[in-house]
Design a protein around this motif. Structure first.
Motif, PDB file in Angstrom:
ATOM      1  N   GLN A  38       0.850  -1.085  -0.005  1.00 21.48           N
ATOM      2  CA  GLN A  38       0.274   0.148  -0.471  1.00 21.48           C
ATOM      3  C   GLN A  38       1.150   1.541   0.080  1.00 21.48           C
ATOM      4  OE1 GLN A  38      -3.325   0.320  -0.809  1.00 21.48           O
ATOM      5  NE2 GLN A  38      -3.787  -1.739  -0.074  1.00 21.48           N
ATOM      6  N   SER A  39       0.757   2.334  -0.834  1.00 22.00           N
ATOM      7  CA  SER A  39       1.306   3.736  -0.549  1.00 22.00           C
ATOM      8  C   SER A  39       1.275   4.016   0.617  1.00 22.00           C
ATOM      9  CB  SER A  39       0.995   5.012  -1.507  1.00 22.00           C
ATOM     10  OG  SER A  39       1.487   5.749  -1.976  1.00 22.00           O
ATOM     11  N   GLY A  40       2.398   4.796   0.881  1.00 26.92           N
ATOM     12  CA  GLY A  40       2.779   5.234   2.478  1.00 26.92           C
ATOM     13  C   GLY A  40       3.186   4.406   3.803  1.00 26.92           C
ATOM     14  N   VAL A  41       3.097   2.984   3.217  1.00 28.64           N
ATOM     15  CA  VAL A  41       2.348   2.166   4.308  1.00 28.64           C
ATOM     16  C   VAL A  41       3.812   1.683   4.537  1.00 28.64           C
ATOM     17  CG1 VAL A  41       1.887  -0.527   5.026  1.00 28.64           C
ATOM     18  CG2 VAL A  41      -0.154   1.370   4.284  1.00 28.64           C
ATOM     19  N   ARG A  42       4.531   1.370   5.795  1.00 21.58           N
ATOM     20  CA  ARG A  42       5.884   0.469   6.585  1.00 21.58           C
ATOM     21  C   ARG A  42       5.608  -0.165   6.430  1.00 21.58           C
ATOM     22  NH1 ARG A  42       9.394   3.844  10.095  1.00 21.58           N
ATOM     23  NH2 ARG A  42       7.981   2.592  11.416  1.00 21.58           N
ATOM     24  N   VAL A  43       7.104  -1.255   6.008  1.00 23.68           N
ATOM     25  CA  VAL A  43       6.709  -2.557   5.985  1.00 23.68           C
ATOM     26  C   VAL A  43       6.797  -3.066   7.042  1.00 23.68           C
ATOM     27  CG1 VAL A  43       8.846  -5.094   6.178  1.00 23.68           C
ATOM     28  CG2 VAL A  43       8.253  -3.030   3.904  1.00 23.68           C
ATOM     29  N   VAL A  44       8.167  -2.169   7.945  1.00 32.25           N
ATOM     30  CA  VAL A  44       7.778  -2.271   9.682  1.00 32.25           C
ATOM     31  C   VAL A  44       6.759  -2.923  10.460  1.00 32.25           C
ATOM     32  CG1 VAL A  44       8.940  -0.408  10.586  1.00 32.25           C
ATOM     33  CG2 VAL A  44       8.991  -2.251  11.421  1.00 32.25           C
ATOM     34  N   ASP A  45       5.867  -1.739  10.007  1.00 30.75           N
ATOM     35  CA  ASP A  45       4.882  -1.584  10.627  1.00 30.75           C
ATOM     36  C   ASP A  45       3.550  -2.657  10.521  1.00 30.75           C
ATOM     37  OD1 ASP A  45       5.481   1.278  11.968  1.00 30.75           O
ATOM     38  OD2 ASP A  45       4.904   2.307   9.791  1.00 30.75           O
ATOM     39  N   VAL A  46       3.807  -3.017   8.972  1.00 31.51           N
ATOM     40  CA  VAL A  46       2.822  -4.141   9.252  1.00 31.51           C
ATOM     41  C   VAL A  46       3.528  -5.642   9.911  1.00 31.51           C
ATOM     42  CG1 VAL A  46       2.265  -5.323   7.016  1.00 31.51           C
ATOM     43  CG2 VAL A  46       2.076  -3.316   6.233  1.00 31.51           C
ATOM     44  N   ALA A  47       4.665  -5.531   9.914  1.00 28.97           N
ATOM     45  CA  ALA A  47       4.786  -6.877  10.132  1.00 28.97           C
ATOM     46  C   ALA A  47       4.501  -6.629  12.082  1.00 28.97           C
ATOM     47  CB  ALA A  47       6.989  -7.229   9.992  1.00 28.97           C
ATOM     48  N   ARG A  48       4.733  -5.563  12.539  1.00 30.85           N
ATOM     49  CA  ARG A  48       4.683  -5.122  13.797  1.00 30.85           C
ATOM     50  C   ARG A  48       2.990  -5.993  13.958  1.00 30.85           C
ATOM     51  NH1 ARG A  48       6.208  -0.045  14.969  1.00 30.85           N
ATOM     52  NH2 ARG A  48       8.550  -1.155  15.093  1.00 30.85           N
ATOM     53  N   ARG A  49       1.907  -4.821  13.058  1.00 31.92           N
ATOM     54  CA  ARG A  49       0.648  -5.286  12.733  1.00 31.92           C
ATOM     55  C   ARG A  49       0.031  -6.920  12.988  1.00 31.92           C
ATOM     56  NH1 ARG A  49      -0.777  -1.418  10.624  1.00 31.92           N
ATOM     57  NH2 ARG A  49      -0.071  -1.741   8.876  1.00 31.92           N
ATOM     58  N   HIS A  50       1.410  -7.912  12.750  1.00 34.25           N
ATOM     59  CA  HIS A  50       0.838  -8.797  12.481  1.00 34.25           C
ATOM     60  C   HIS A  50       1.883  -9.828  13.146  1.00 34.25           C
ATOM     61  CE1 HIS A  50      -2.157  -8.403   8.690  1.00 34.25           C
ATOM     62  NE2 HIS A  50      -1.564  -7.574   8.212  1.00 34.25           N
ATOM     63  N   ASP A  51       2.077  -9.156  14.252  1.00 37.73           N
ATOM     64  CA  ASP A  51       3.519  -9.869  15.216  1.00 37.73           C
ATOM     65  C   ASP A  51       4.220 -11.183  14.015  1.00 37.73           C
ATOM     66  OD1 ASP A  51       4.292 -10.696  17.687  1.00 37.73           O
ATOM     67  OD2 ASP A  51       2.986 -12.754  17.805  1.00 37.73           O
ATOM     68  N   LEU A  52       5.153 -10.488  12.921  1.00 41.12           N
ATOM     69  CA  LEU A  52       5.992 -11.169  12.556  1.00 41.12           C
ATOM     70  C   LEU A  52       7.481 -10.410  12.477  1.00 41.12           C
ATOM     71  CD1 LEU A  52       6.513 -10.887   9.280  1.00 41.12           C
ATOM     72  CD2 LEU A  52       4.226 -10.853  10.138  1.00 41.12           C
TER      73      LEU A  52
END
Length: 143
Positions: A38-52
């Motif tokens: 997604q535009s403007g989304v950081r990998v680290v934030d998505v990873a943290r949200r999904h606990d990986l």
């Protein structure tokens, strides 16, 4: 210990393990990878949200770019085209035995798409780009 009689005076804290070896279904991986595109989304934030771990998500993203992890059209529906990789290696080679464009009345030319080491798709130049892309996506899933 003196008044309880059972030999224990305190509390127990249960700590759940947050990281470890888990098996992620490909559908779940694809959904998380699509979210990370997604535009403007950081990998680290998505990873943290999904606990990986962020490096795990980056690995999945690399697999998706290489065609080893197939992202469904449903998973990619909300992803802007700006967030997707835009370049692929292209080589142009003349075909000696191809008929000329003027002779057959078409646009001429053939596009050859290689998916992995064992799948080759040859698309005539008069096939709409959307159709060629759909065929490549379907073959990439089968490869």
């Amino acid at each position: 210990m003196a008044d309880g009689g059972d030999g224990f005076d305190g509390c127990i804290e249960v700590v759940q393990r947050t990281r470890g070896y888990r098996r992620w279904p490909d559908e779940v991986k694809a959904r998380i990878v699509a979210e990370s595109f997604q535009s403007g989304v950081r990998v680290v934030d998505v990873a943290r949200r999904h606990d990986l771990a962020a490096h795990q998500l980056s690995d999945w993203r690399r697999q998706a770019r290489q065609g080893k992890l197939v992202l469904s059209a449903d998973a990619m529906a909300d992803v802007s085209s700006d967030a997707l990789p835009a370049f692929v290696p292209v080589s142009v080679e003349p075909e000696d035995d191809a008929p000329s464009a003027e002779a057959d009345g078409g646009t001429g030319g053939v596009i050859t798409i290689e998916i992995g080491d064992d799948v080759v798709l040859r698309v005539p130049g008069d096939v709409p780009a959307e159709r060629a892309a759909a065929m490549a996506r379907a073959l990439r899933g089968a490869a």
